[in-house]
Design an enzyme around this catalytic site. Structure first.
Site, PDB file in Angstrom:
ATOM      1  N   GLY A   1      -9.461   2.612   4.337  1.00 40.27           N
ATOM      2  CA  GLY A   1      -9.826   3.905   3.780  1.00 40.27           C
ATOM      3  C   GLY A   1     -11.205   4.346   4.227  1.00 40.27           C
ATOM      4  O   GLY A   1     -11.852   3.716   5.068  1.00 40.27           O
ATOM      5  N   ASN A   2     -11.666   5.437   3.621  1.00 43.15           N
ATOM      6  CA  ASN A   2     -12.983   5.961   3.970  1.00 43.15           C
ATOM      7  C   ASN A   2     -14.120   5.098   3.442  1.00 43.15           C
ATOM      8  O   ASN A   2     -15.161   4.975   4.078  1.00 43.15           O
ATOM      9  CB  ASN A   2     -13.133   7.389   3.417  1.00 43.15           C
ATOM     10  CG  ASN A   2     -12.254   8.384   4.149  1.00 43.15           C
ATOM     11  OD1 ASN A   2     -12.346   8.527   5.360  1.00 43.15           O
ATOM     12  ND2 ASN A   2     -11.383   9.054   3.413  1.00 43.15           N
TER      13      ASN A   2
ATOM     14  N   ILE B   1     -11.835  -1.337   2.585  1.00 38.96           N
ATOM     15  CA  ILE B   1     -10.622  -1.847   3.220  1.00 38.96           C
ATOM     16  C   ILE B   1      -9.903  -2.719   2.204  1.00 38.96           C
ATOM     17  O   ILE B   1     -10.490  -3.646   1.639  1.00 38.96           O
ATOM     18  CB  ILE B   1     -10.951  -2.666   4.477  1.00 38.96           C
ATOM     19  CG1 ILE B   1     -11.638  -1.779   5.521  1.00 38.96           C
ATOM     20  CG2 ILE B   1      -9.697  -3.307   5.055  1.00 38.96           C
ATOM     21  CD1 ILE B   1     -12.158  -2.544   6.715  1.00 38.96           C
ATOM     22  N   LYS B   2      -8.639  -2.432   1.971  1.00 38.96           N
ATOM     23  CA  LYS B   2      -7.837  -3.220   1.045  1.00 38.96           C
ATOM     24  C   LYS B   2      -6.736  -3.908   1.842  1.00 38.96           C
ATOM     25  O   LYS B   2      -6.189  -3.337   2.787  1.00 38.96           O
ATOM     26  CB  LYS B   2      -7.253  -2.338  -0.053  1.00 38.96           C
ATOM     27  CG  LYS B   2      -8.319  -1.738  -0.969  1.00 38.96           C
ATOM     28  CD  LYS B   2      -7.707  -0.885  -2.054  1.00 38.96           C
ATOM     29  CE  LYS B   2      -8.784  -0.438  -3.054  1.00 38.96           C
ATOM     30  NZ  LYS B   2      -9.822   0.363  -2.439  1.00 38.96           N
TER      31      LYS B   2
ATOM     32  N   GLY C   1      -2.307  13.361   6.868  1.00 37.55           N
ATOM     33  CA  GLY C   1      -2.967  12.063   6.832  1.00 37.55           C
ATOM     34  C   GLY C   1      -1.955  10.942   6.644  1.00 37.55           C
ATOM     35  O   GLY C   1      -1.027  11.053   5.828  1.00 37.55           O
TER      36      GLY C   1
ATOM     37  N   ASP D   1      -2.220   8.246   5.179  1.00 36.36           N
ATOM     38  CA  ASP D   1      -2.227   7.691   3.831  1.00 36.36           C
ATOM     39  C   ASP D   1      -1.177   8.369   2.952  1.00 36.36           C
ATOM     40  O   ASP D   1      -0.524   7.720   2.135  1.00 36.36           O
ATOM     41  CB  ASP D   1      -3.622   7.780   3.201  1.00 36.36           C
ATOM     42  CG  ASP D   1      -4.198   9.183   3.209  1.00 36.36           C
ATOM     43  OD1 ASP D   1      -3.851   9.989   4.102  1.00 36.36           O
ATOM     44  OD2 ASP D   1      -5.028   9.487   2.328  1.00 36.36           O
TER      45      ASP D   1
ATOM     46  N   THR E   1     -10.757   9.217  -2.989  1.00 41.64           N
ATOM     47  CA  THR E   1     -11.830  10.130  -2.588  1.00 41.64           C
ATOM     48  C   THR E   1     -11.338  11.572  -2.690  1.00 41.64           C
ATOM     49  O   THR E   1     -12.016  12.451  -3.223  1.00 41.64           O
ATOM     50  CB  THR E   1     -12.281   9.830  -1.148  1.00 41.64           C
ATOM     51  OG1 THR E   1     -12.696   8.460  -1.079  1.00 41.64           O
ATOM     52  CG2 THR E   1     -13.433  10.730  -0.746  1.00 41.64           C
TER      53      THR E   1
END
Length: 270
Positions: free
Chosen positions: A11-12, A15-16, A109, A111, A134
């Site tokens: 992600g922005n 990190i997962k 996106g 995501d 976000t």
């Protein structure tokens, strides 16, 4: 056959990841699939330090990233020593039983695309998936067809939009997740942005209701700010810490039928 994979949601702000193992059963039944607890890293350096320390090696690394193309290229290069294959998810016009409503899918996106693929594993044919991070996104799917969605500022961005453009409004940390009227400026801002976040859920549900029954998934970094919704809604929501990783899981199980992939995903949700 035993396969060890790393699923990454880049992600922005963090990190997962989850480590996934898949083992073929000797009786030719459905593969045994397990994953380890969710891990979060501040940046790529922290992730690579972890992988280096444990001398990790994976059959595959599957990645969903909202970073720039140049960032993604650099990340892929740095991950190469740790995997036999690396796959970077791309938003598509149609895949794995899901059809995109965008005329130009690459404008969506990844995501959001992955959130829908993940929701498909945990819901019926009609579902609304809201990912509150976000930015907060909402996407609605009917019988595998994406009907459209929304993008709005997330809770923190909404607060920053106000404090960044006004001299006399300030914010303060708050753990109040049930909406009330504030009696000081900081609380007024907090509850106003919280009401805005809740309002997106309510309005999305109202719009989706014209299609009949549907499931609702709530996920993302601000998902805890939405849990009080269940108190008034008789537990109608499915809360998932990270729905994007379930979308990456769908990629990892692409060779499975949707029914079997759903059985796997629902067992991992417990």
């Amino acid at each position: 056959m035993h396969c060890h994979s790393l699923l990454l949601d880049i992600g922005n702000s963090s990190i997962k990841c989850r480590e996934l193992t898949r083992t073929a059963r000797e009786d030719s039944g459905m593969d045994i699939v397990r994953w380890r607890p969710l891990m979060t890293f501040a940046d790529v350096d922290a992730l690579l330090a972890y992988l280096g320390e444990k001398k990790a090696r994976f059959n595959s690394v599957l990645i969903g990233s909202v970073r720039s193309d140049s960032d993604d290229t650099a990340i892929l290069k740095r991950l190469t020593p740790y995997a036999t294959t690396i796959e970077l998810a791309q938003t598509q016009s149609a895949a794995l039983g899901l059809t995109n409503s965008y005329a130009n899918p690459q404008k969506m996106g990844v995501d959001r695309w992955l959130a829908m693929l993940g929701a498909q594993l945990l819901c019926g044919q009609n579902f609304l998936v809201i990912d509150a991070g976000t930015a907060v996104t909402a996407d609605f799917v009917v019988n595998g067809l994406h009907q459209g969605g929304w993008i709005a500022p997330g809770f923190s961005l909404a607060q920053e939009a106000v404090t960044g453009h006004t001299a006399r409004v300030t914010q303060a940390p708050s753990h109040q997740h049930t909406i009330a009227f504030g009696q000081n400026t900081e609380d007024c801002l907090h509850f106003g942005c919280l009401a805005q976040l809740h309002g997106i859920v309510h309005q999305a549900k109202l719009l989706a209701a014209q299609f009949g029954e549907f499931d609702v998934i709530l996920s993302g970094g601000d998902v805890d700010r939405l849990r009080s919704l269940n108190q008034a809604a008789r537990n109608e929501f499915i809360f998932v810490d990270n729905i994007v990783l379930f979308g990456i899981l769908r990629m990892a199980l692409a060779d499975m039928s949707l029914d079997n992939a759903q059985k796997v995903a629902r067992s991992l949700l417990i």
